[in-house]
Design a protein around this motif. Structure first.
Motif, PDB file in Angstrom:
ATOM      1  N   PRO A   1       0.810  -1.233   0.000  1.00  0.00           N
ATOM      2  CA  PRO A   1       0.000   0.000   0.000  1.00  0.00           C
ATOM      3  C   PRO A   1       0.837   1.275   0.000  1.00  0.00           C
ATOM      4  CG  PRO A   1      -0.922  -1.602   1.520  1.00  0.00           C
ATOM      5  CD  PRO A   1       0.372  -2.176   1.037  1.00  0.00           C
ATOM      6  N   PHE A   2       1.945   1.283   0.757  1.00  0.00           N
ATOM      7  CA  PHE A   2       2.788   2.484   0.790  1.00  0.00           C
ATOM      8  C   PHE A   2       3.462   2.720  -0.554  1.00  0.00           C
ATOM      9  CE2 PHE A   2       6.993   4.418   1.407  1.00  0.00           C
ATOM     10  CZ  PHE A   2       6.605   5.639   1.944  1.00  0.00           C
ATOM     11  N   LEU A   3       3.989   1.639  -1.144  1.00  0.00           N
ATOM     12  CA  LEU A   3       4.658   1.781  -2.439  1.00  0.00           C
ATOM     13  C   LEU A   3       3.661   2.193  -3.516  1.00  0.00           C
ATOM     14  CD1 LEU A   3       7.346   1.454  -3.928  1.00  0.00           C
ATOM     15  CD2 LEU A   3       6.709  -0.916  -4.392  1.00  0.00           C
ATOM     16  N   ARG A   4       2.464   1.654  -3.442  1.00  0.00           N
ATOM     17  CA  ARG A   4       1.412   2.007  -4.399  1.00  0.00           C
ATOM     18  C   ARG A   4       1.047   3.486  -4.277  1.00  0.00           C
ATOM     19  NH1 ARG A   4      -1.775  -1.853  -3.011  1.00  0.00           N
ATOM     20  NH2 ARG A   4      -3.291  -0.705  -1.771  1.00  0.00           N
ATOM     21  N   PHE A   5       0.983   3.954  -3.038  1.00  0.00           N
ATOM     22  CA  PHE A   5       0.656   5.362  -2.816  1.00  0.00           C
ATOM     23  C   PHE A   5       1.784   6.266  -3.307  1.00  0.00           C
ATOM     24  CE2 PHE A   5       0.875   9.156  -0.127  1.00  0.00           C
ATOM     25  CZ  PHE A   5      -0.382   9.694  -0.352  1.00  0.00           C
ATOM     26  N   ARG A   6       3.034   5.892  -3.014  1.00  0.00           N
ATOM     27  CA  ARG A   6       4.170   6.742  -3.362  1.00  0.00           C
ATOM     28  C   ARG A   6       4.415   6.806  -4.861  1.00  0.00           C
ATOM     29  NH1 ARG A   6       9.737   6.058  -3.942  1.00  0.00           N
ATOM     30  NH2 ARG A   6       9.602   3.827  -3.480  1.00  0.00           N
ATOM     31  N   ARG A   7       4.231   5.698  -5.569  1.00  0.00           N
ATOM     32  CA  ARG A   7       4.587   5.655  -6.976  1.00  0.00           C
ATOM     33  C   ARG A   7       3.425   5.961  -7.924  1.00  0.00           C
ATOM     34  NH1 ARG A   7       8.687   0.515  -7.986  1.00  0.00           N
ATOM     35  NH2 ARG A   7      10.448   1.333  -6.752  1.00  0.00           N
ATOM     36  N   ILE A   8       2.213   5.701  -7.479  1.00  0.00           N
ATOM     37  CA  ILE A   8       1.072   5.835  -8.392  1.00  0.00           C
ATOM     38  C   ILE A   8       0.047   6.850  -7.893  1.00  0.00           C
ATOM     39  CG2 ILE A   8      -0.868   4.621  -9.454  1.00  0.00           C
ATOM     40  CD1 ILE A   8       0.856   2.114  -9.499  1.00  0.00           C
ATOM     41  N   GLU A   9      -0.500   6.620  -6.717  1.00  0.00           N
ATOM     42  CA  GLU A   9      -1.638   7.417  -6.260  1.00  0.00           C
ATOM     43  C   GLU A   9      -1.249   8.869  -5.980  1.00  0.00           C
ATOM     44  OE1 GLU A   9      -3.507   5.463  -2.995  1.00  0.00           O
ATOM     45  OE2 GLU A   9      -3.649   3.540  -4.043  1.00  0.00           O
ATOM     46  N   PHE A  10      -0.180   9.076  -5.223  1.00  0.00           N
ATOM     47  CA  PHE A  10       0.192  10.453  -4.868  1.00  0.00           C
ATOM     48  C   PHE A  10       0.609  11.278  -6.082  1.00  0.00           C
ATOM     49  CE2 PHE A  10       3.317  13.595  -3.289  1.00  0.00           C
ATOM     50  CZ  PHE A  10       2.456  14.355  -2.514  1.00  0.00           C
ATOM     51  N   PRO A  11       1.498  10.778  -6.970  1.00  0.00           N
ATOM     52  CA  PRO A  11       1.857  11.583  -8.156  1.00  0.00           C
ATOM     53  C   PRO A  11       0.658  11.935  -9.032  1.00  0.00           C
ATOM     54  CG  PRO A  11       3.418   9.786  -7.866  1.00  0.00           C
ATOM     55  CD  PRO A  11       2.295   9.532  -6.912  1.00  0.00           C
TER      56      PRO A  11
END
Length: 228
Positions: free
Chosen positions: A137-147
């Motif tokens: 979930p953190f990696l998904r947020f950092r690489r996809i969702e947040f950008p």
């Protein structure tokens, strides 16, 4: 407005530029991080966290910033445990620190709604694909969702930054000598009300025009792949 008045007044008003810039920068830095946390809380399945973020946003967006400044600067000092605590008293005993605190909490409420909208705009298929690829979930947020959320939210957030810059003018009501504070002092010395505040308005206009240009450059950078 003669040139002599301009030459003497402009340097005097620009004394408050550093204070305006500092209040803006610190408020935005705190407000963005707090707003991101609140946006994630709003999207949480935990009803308590989602409810807290919702009502926080409602309170700070539903009341005037000027009232919030007065409550922080004049009101909190009346509460015993705040007045008697060295740390809390240090915060509220200075106008600049009170202005930063009030503006940071205020912009956090607006930022949370802007970022929440950006996060909600992300296609569900992208999230599912990242999850299927084994991303945490953190990696998904950092690489996809947040950008992607930042890309969608940037135009609205740019407007919020401009409002923060203009909102710093209210700090003059709690004895802070920023641009408007110096304008009030100069007005009391010269009684040139129109000329002084026209110059102060011009300074704010230049600041915000520069800010708009930076936001557009950043937006173009983030959208560079779609423009091709």
């Amino acid at each position: 407005m003669d040139m002599e008045f301009l030459e003497t007044s402009m340097p005097f008003l620009l004394r408050g530029l550093s204070t305006t810039a500092a209040i803006t920068a610190i408020s935005v830095a705190i407000g963005f991080n707090l707003g991101l946390g609140l946006a994630l809380m709003r999207l949480s399945e935990n009803r308590f966290l989602a409810g807290f973020a919702k009502y926080y946003s409602l309170v700070f967006r539903g009341t005037p910033l000027l009232v919030q400044l007065f409550l922080f600067y004049y009101g909190l000092g009346q509460i015993g445990f705040i007045k008697n605590n060295a740390i809390t008293w240090w915060v509220i005993s200075d106008g600049v620190r009170c202005a930063v605190m009030a503006m940071a909490l205020n912009t956090a409420a607006y930022t949370s709604e802007i970022l929440r909208g950006g996060l909600l705009s992300i296609p569900a298929g992208l999230k599912e694909a990242a999850k299927a690829a084994g991303m945490s979930p953190f990696l998904r947020f950092r690489r996809i969702e947040f950008p992607l959320a930042i890309r969608q939210a940037l135009p609205a957030y740019g407007n919020e930054l401009i409002l923060v810059v203009k909102g710093t003018s209210l700090a003059s009501t709690i004895t802070v000598l920023e641009i408007t504070g110096y304008a009030k002092r100069l007005m009391s010395q010269t009684f040139a009300i129109f000329e002084v505040f026209a110059l102060a308005g011009a300074i704010y206009l230049v600041i915000n025009l520069a800010l708009v240009m930076l936001i557009r450059l950043l937006e173009a950078h983030l959208m560079r792949h779609e423009a091709r």
